[in-house]
Design a protein around this motif. Structure first.
Motif, PDB file in Angstrom:
ATOM      1  N   THR A 179       0.704  -1.294   0.131  1.00 32.21           N
ATOM      2  CA  THR A 179      -0.180  -0.069   0.006  1.00 32.21           C
ATOM      3  C   THR A 179       0.908   1.209   0.010  1.00 32.21           C
ATOM      4  N   SER A 180       1.755   1.227   0.789  1.00 28.02           N
ATOM      5  CA  SER A 180       2.814   2.520   0.963  1.00 28.02           C
ATOM      6  C   SER A 180       3.390   2.952  -0.403  1.00 28.02           C
ATOM      7  N   LEU A 181       4.191   1.875  -0.893  1.00 29.41           N
ATOM      8  CA  LEU A 181       5.256   2.099  -2.133  1.00 29.41           C
ATOM      9  C   LEU A 181       4.622   1.283  -3.136  1.00 29.41           C
ATOM     10  N   GLY A 182       3.802   0.545  -3.361  1.00 28.49           N
ATOM     11  CA  GLY A 182       3.582  -0.249  -4.447  1.00 28.49           C
ATOM     12  C   GLY A 182       4.630  -1.503  -4.713  1.00 28.49           C
ATOM     13  N   ALA A 183       5.286  -1.770  -3.777  1.00 29.15           N
ATOM     14  CA  ALA A 183       6.476  -2.688  -4.050  1.00 29.15           C
ATOM     15  C   ALA A 183       5.967  -4.140  -3.939  1.00 29.15           C
ATOM     16  N   PHE A 184       6.859  -4.995  -4.465  1.00 35.94           N
ATOM     17  CA  PHE A 184       6.544  -6.310  -4.637  1.00 35.94           C
ATOM     18  C   PHE A 184       7.389  -7.381  -4.062  1.00 35.94           C
ATOM     19  N   ASP A 185       7.172  -8.013  -3.080  1.00 35.04           N
ATOM     20  CA  ASP A 185       8.035  -8.962  -2.275  1.00 35.04           C
ATOM     21  C   ASP A 185       8.743 -10.181  -3.197  1.00 35.04           C
ATOM     22  N   PRO A 186       9.763 -10.573  -2.913  1.00 33.23           N
ATOM     23  CA  PRO A 186      10.344 -11.815  -3.758  1.00 33.23           C
ATOM     24  C   PRO A 186       9.669 -12.894  -3.622  1.00 33.23           C
ATOM     25  N   LEU A 187       8.888 -13.469  -4.545  1.00 31.01           N
ATOM     26  CA  LEU A 187       7.755 -14.530  -4.378  1.00 31.01           C
ATOM     27  C   LEU A 187       8.552 -15.734  -4.410  1.00 31.01           C
ATOM     28  N   GLU A 188       9.749 -15.788  -5.435  1.00 31.19           N
ATOM     29  CA  GLU A 188      10.266 -17.054  -5.496  1.00 31.19           C
ATOM     30  C   GLU A 188      11.286 -17.413  -4.202  1.00 31.19           C
ATOM     31  N   GLU A 189      11.786 -16.231  -3.620  1.00 32.44           N
ATOM     32  CA  GLU A 189      12.703 -16.780  -2.639  1.00 32.44           C
ATOM     33  C   GLU A 189      11.565 -17.087  -1.207  1.00 32.44           C
ATOM     34  N   LEU A 190      10.580 -16.249  -1.255  1.00 39.82           N
ATOM     35  CA  LEU A 190       9.874 -16.781  -0.019  1.00 39.82           C
ATOM     36  C   LEU A 190       8.998 -17.887  -0.178  1.00 39.82           C
ATOM     37  N   ALA A 191       8.829 -18.420  -1.574  1.00 42.62           N
ATOM     38  CA  ALA A 191       8.350 -19.684  -1.775  1.00 42.62           C
ATOM     39  C   ALA A 191       9.249 -20.760  -1.252  1.00 42.62           C
ATOM     40  N   ASP A 192      10.546 -20.541  -1.428  1.00 40.36           N
ATOM     41  CA  ASP A 192      11.495 -21.491  -1.221  1.00 40.36           C
ATOM     42  C   ASP A 192      11.412 -21.590   0.314  1.00 40.36           C
ATOM     43  N   LEU A 193      11.377 -20.498   1.318  1.00 41.56           N
ATOM     44  CA  LEU A 193      11.316 -20.274   2.496  1.00 41.56           C
ATOM     45  C   LEU A 193      10.103 -20.951   3.049  1.00 41.56           C
ATOM     46  N   ALA A 194       8.970 -20.805   2.340  1.00 42.85           N
ATOM     47  CA  ALA A 194       7.793 -21.436   3.046  1.00 42.85           C
ATOM     48  C   ALA A 194       7.755 -22.993   2.861  1.00 42.85           C
ATOM     49  N   ARG A 195       8.473 -23.318   1.832  1.00 44.18           N
ATOM     50  CA  ARG A 195       8.556 -24.904   1.480  1.00 44.18           C
ATOM     51  C   ARG A 195       9.512 -25.567   2.428  1.00 44.18           C
ATOM     52  N   GLU A 196      10.554 -24.824   2.836  1.00 46.86           N
ATOM     53  CA  GLU A 196      11.410 -25.165   3.774  1.00 46.86           C
ATOM     54  C   GLU A 196      10.952 -25.502   5.093  1.00 46.86           C
ATOM     55  N   LYS A 197      10.195 -24.506   5.509  1.00 44.62           N
ATOM     56  CA  LYS A 197       9.623 -24.302   6.834  1.00 44.62           C
ATOM     57  C   LYS A 197       8.280 -24.777   7.106  1.00 44.62           C
ATOM     58  N   ASN A 198       7.498 -25.570   5.737  1.00 43.59           N
ATOM     59  CA  ASN A 198       6.101 -26.044   5.622  1.00 43.59           C
ATOM     60  C   ASN A 198       5.225 -24.992   6.161  1.00 43.59           C
ATOM     61  N   LEU A 199       5.216 -23.843   5.583  1.00 43.71           N
ATOM     62  CA  LEU A 199       4.561 -22.542   5.659  1.00 43.71           C
ATOM     63  C   LEU A 199       3.536 -22.437   4.674  1.00 43.71           C
ATOM     64  N   TRP A 200       2.306 -22.072   4.854  1.00 41.40           N
ATOM     65  CA  TRP A 200       1.268 -21.784   4.057  1.00 41.40           C
ATOM     66  C   TRP A 200       1.923 -20.290   3.360  1.00 41.40           C
ATOM     67  N   LEU A 201       1.959 -20.206   1.946  1.00 33.28           N
ATOM     68  CA  LEU A 201       2.465 -18.784   1.512  1.00 33.28           C
ATOM     69  C   LEU A 201       1.051 -18.260   1.093  1.00 33.28           C
ATOM     70  N   HIS A 202       0.751 -17.058   1.571  1.00 33.92           N
ATOM     71  CA  HIS A 202      -0.358 -16.312   1.165  1.00 33.92           C
ATOM     72  C   HIS A 202       0.125 -15.039   0.505  1.00 33.92           C
ATOM     73  N   VAL A 203      -0.346 -14.714  -0.740  1.00 31.23           N
ATOM     74  CA  VAL A 203      -0.109 -13.274  -1.332  1.00 31.23           C
ATOM     75  C   VAL A 203      -1.115 -12.380  -1.225  1.00 31.23           C
ATOM     76  N   ASP A 204      -0.805 -11.261  -0.591  1.00 33.18           N
ATOM     77  CA  ASP A 204      -1.868 -10.121  -0.993  1.00 33.18           C
ATOM     78  C   ASP A 204      -1.591  -9.667  -1.821  1.00 33.18           C
ATOM     79  N   GLY A 205      -2.354  -9.614  -2.872  1.00 34.41           N
ATOM     80  CA  GLY A 205      -1.980  -8.995  -4.267  1.00 34.41           C
ATOM     81  C   GLY A 205      -3.331  -7.938  -4.626  1.00 34.41           C
ATOM     82  N   ALA A 206      -3.952  -7.655  -3.507  1.00 33.67           N
ATOM     83  CA  ALA A 206      -5.080  -6.665  -3.684  1.00 33.67           C
ATOM     84  C   ALA A 206      -4.896  -5.876  -4.727  1.00 33.67           C
ATOM     85  N   HIS A 207      -3.669  -5.144  -4.623  1.00 26.68           N
ATOM     86  CA  HIS A 207      -3.325  -4.124  -5.606  1.00 26.68           C
ATOM     87  C   HIS A 207      -2.628  -4.462  -6.921  1.00 26.68           C
TER      88      HIS A 207
END
Length: 510
Positions: free
Chosen positions: A262-290
């Motif tokens: 919302t502040s800057l319109g920036a995009f988090d690094p989804l590929e790297e976060l997906a790697d981290l989520a898989r490694e730690k068995n986390l659900w990866l939710h993307v807030d792509g509202a905008h």
């Protein structure tokens, strides 16, 4: 006496029925449509003029009938005045002066479709109540999944009234997957020493922390991941923060990424976060509202590289798909997870023996029972114009934002705070590099208030690194580079005036 009462009853019944008369509907529609046509054709640069609430309240009350015992005939002059008052006091979404928020003026045809769905109401949570909305919800899910890239046989989508509700629903599904008995047993399902937690960027949308509160997850159980100078989650610092959370017996079950903060319109690094989520068995939710809408553009889709690895995605069509509010889509990579947010039995609505019709019901997947057929306006535009309508406008707005970024960089008395990734730009008026942060902060707030009060441009503000910044969101295709140059001139003039007033006050104190 009895005849008088009968005549009165007949009159009242006639006036009551008149309110539902189709000919009157046509006449009323013509009145409103003519006003909206004039509104859309307006070329003046206008922002927002705030009206004293007391004055606006008196104006609104003056348009209300004082009759309480009988039904008055419709006063069409008052109807016209109501429309005028609404349009005059609202944000001017279709004016080049509107640069302030993340909702846009709609494609006019979408408004026509909304008129249809309002008059011929079809609640969209159940197929039997809204057949076409439920069918086209599936169609739009398939169409948009072409850009997401999930297995077409396994994914699902449900519409919700706004991104906040979509985020809450996705987090509930993630929590119930991690703690299967939470829905029935409450927090005890997590165990005595385990505290369920959610990890998100430090600048994630406030709806996510609000959702955590609704779910009974306190602020202390939100793991704030540091962001870098680009406003995206810093991967090098994220891992230590998660490790620290584990040591505090926090069980992170969901990692939230932002696609268009919302502040800057920036995009988090989804590929790297997906790697981290898989490694730690986390659900990866993307807030792509905008920012999820950039998926429909061949030129901009790369901003969401890795989206196919997410477990869920929130996508607001009322932002960058230019349809009326609210229209949000919540996607799941695994359609079974779409039924995990809510677990209830209700025989009066949920069918125990599904068939080809009830298979399209969405009530078990979303919080709402009565739900507007919000997908209709998006589907109608997509059906009649195809994806190019959206892609061209989105690309123009993002290209324009790059151009105005260079305008700010070229001005010696302004500073751009980031290189825009989409259609949001934050900047400051800074004529003197020696201005202290506290003074710079007050100046930006004062400038923004001055600009808003002038009523020519409407812009927003946000704190960046603790200091206020001016924020523009390019949502209107009628805005050009020249309009932004006019805004910069207004900001500069306001800043000089405000600084001059401050200097005069300082001299007077001496």
């Amino acid at each position: 006496m009895a005849d008088d009462r009968a005549a009165t009853a007949t009159l009242h019944r006639g006036l009551a029925l008149e309110a539902f008369d189709s000919h009157l509907f046509r006449r009323n529609s013509a009145t409103v449509t003519a006003k909206l046509e004039e509104y859309l054709d307006g070329t003046s640069i206008r922002g927002l003029r705030l009206t004293d609430p007391a004055l606006l309240g008196r104006a609104a009350r003056a348009l209300m009938t004082r009759e309480r015992q009988s039904i008055p005939a419709l006063d069409e002059q008052k109807l016209s005045a109501i429309v005028d008052l609404y349009l005059r006091t609202g944000i001017q979404l279709h004016s080049p002066g509107y640069m302030g928020r993340q909702f846009s003026g709609v494609v006019p045809l979408a408004g026509v479709i909304e008129l249809m769905t309002s008059v011929a109401g079809q609640p969209a949570s159940f197929y039997e109540a809204g057949q076409l909305p439920n069918v086209v919800e599936r169609i739009m899910a398939d169409e948009l999944n072409e850009f997401i890239g999930w297995d077409p046989e396994r994914f699902s989508m449900v519409t919700t009234s706004g991104g906040s509700l979509a985020n809450l629903t996705a987090l509930l599904a993630a929590r119930n997957r991690a703690f299967p008995r939470f829905w029935s047993d409450g927090a005890a399902a997590a165990g005595r020493r385990v505290r369920p937690a959610i990890a998100m960027g430090d600048n994630a949308h406030y709806s996510l922390s609000r959702a955590a509160g609704v779910m009974g997850i306190g602020e202390e159980q939100i793991v704030r991941l540091p962001v870098n100078r680009h406003g995206t989650i810093c991967m090098e610092r994220a891992r230590p923060v998660l490790a620290s959370a584990e040591r505090r017996h926090l069980k992170v079950f969901c990692l939230v990424a932002s696609a268009g903060t919302t502040s800057l319109g920036a995009f988090d690094p989804l590929e790297e976060l997906a790697d981290l989520a898989r490694e730690k068995n986390l659900w990866l939710h993307v807030d792509g509202a905008h920012g999820a809408s950039l998926l429909v553009s061949d030129r901009l889709r790369h901003k969401l590289k890795g989206i196919h690895r997410a477990d869920s995605l929130c996508w607001d069509a009322h932002k960058m798909m230019f349809v009326p509010m609210p229209c949000t889509m919540l996607f799941y990579r695994n359609k079974e997870h779409g039924y995990g947010a809510f677990r209830q039995e209700a025989s009066y609505v949920f069918e125990q023996e599904p068939d080809i019709y009830t298979a399209l019901d969405s009530a078990e997947q979303n919080f709402e029972c009565s739900k507007r057929p919000m997908i209709m306006s998006l589907w109608a535009l997509w059906a009649l114009y195809g994806p190019a309508l959206f892609a061209e406008k989105i690309e123009y707005l993002c290209r324009l934002t790059q151009e105005i970024y260079h305008e700010v960089c070229a001005a010696p008395d302004f500073e751009a705070l980031h290189r825009p990734e989409a259609n949001i730009l934050c900047f400051r008026y800074r004529p003197d590099s020696r201005l202290a942060d506290a003074e710079l902060h007050r100046l930006q707030l004062a400038i923004r208030n001055h600009i808003k009060a002038e009523g020519r441009f409407f812009i927003s503000k946000v704190n960046v690194d603790g200091v206020a910044a001016l924020r523009v969101v390019m949502m209107n295709h009628q805005i050009t580079r020249e309009h932004f140059q006019m805004l910069l001139d207004d900001v500069r003039n306001a800043g000089r005036t405000l600084l001059g007033n401050d200097q005069r006050r300082d001299k007077e104190k001496e």
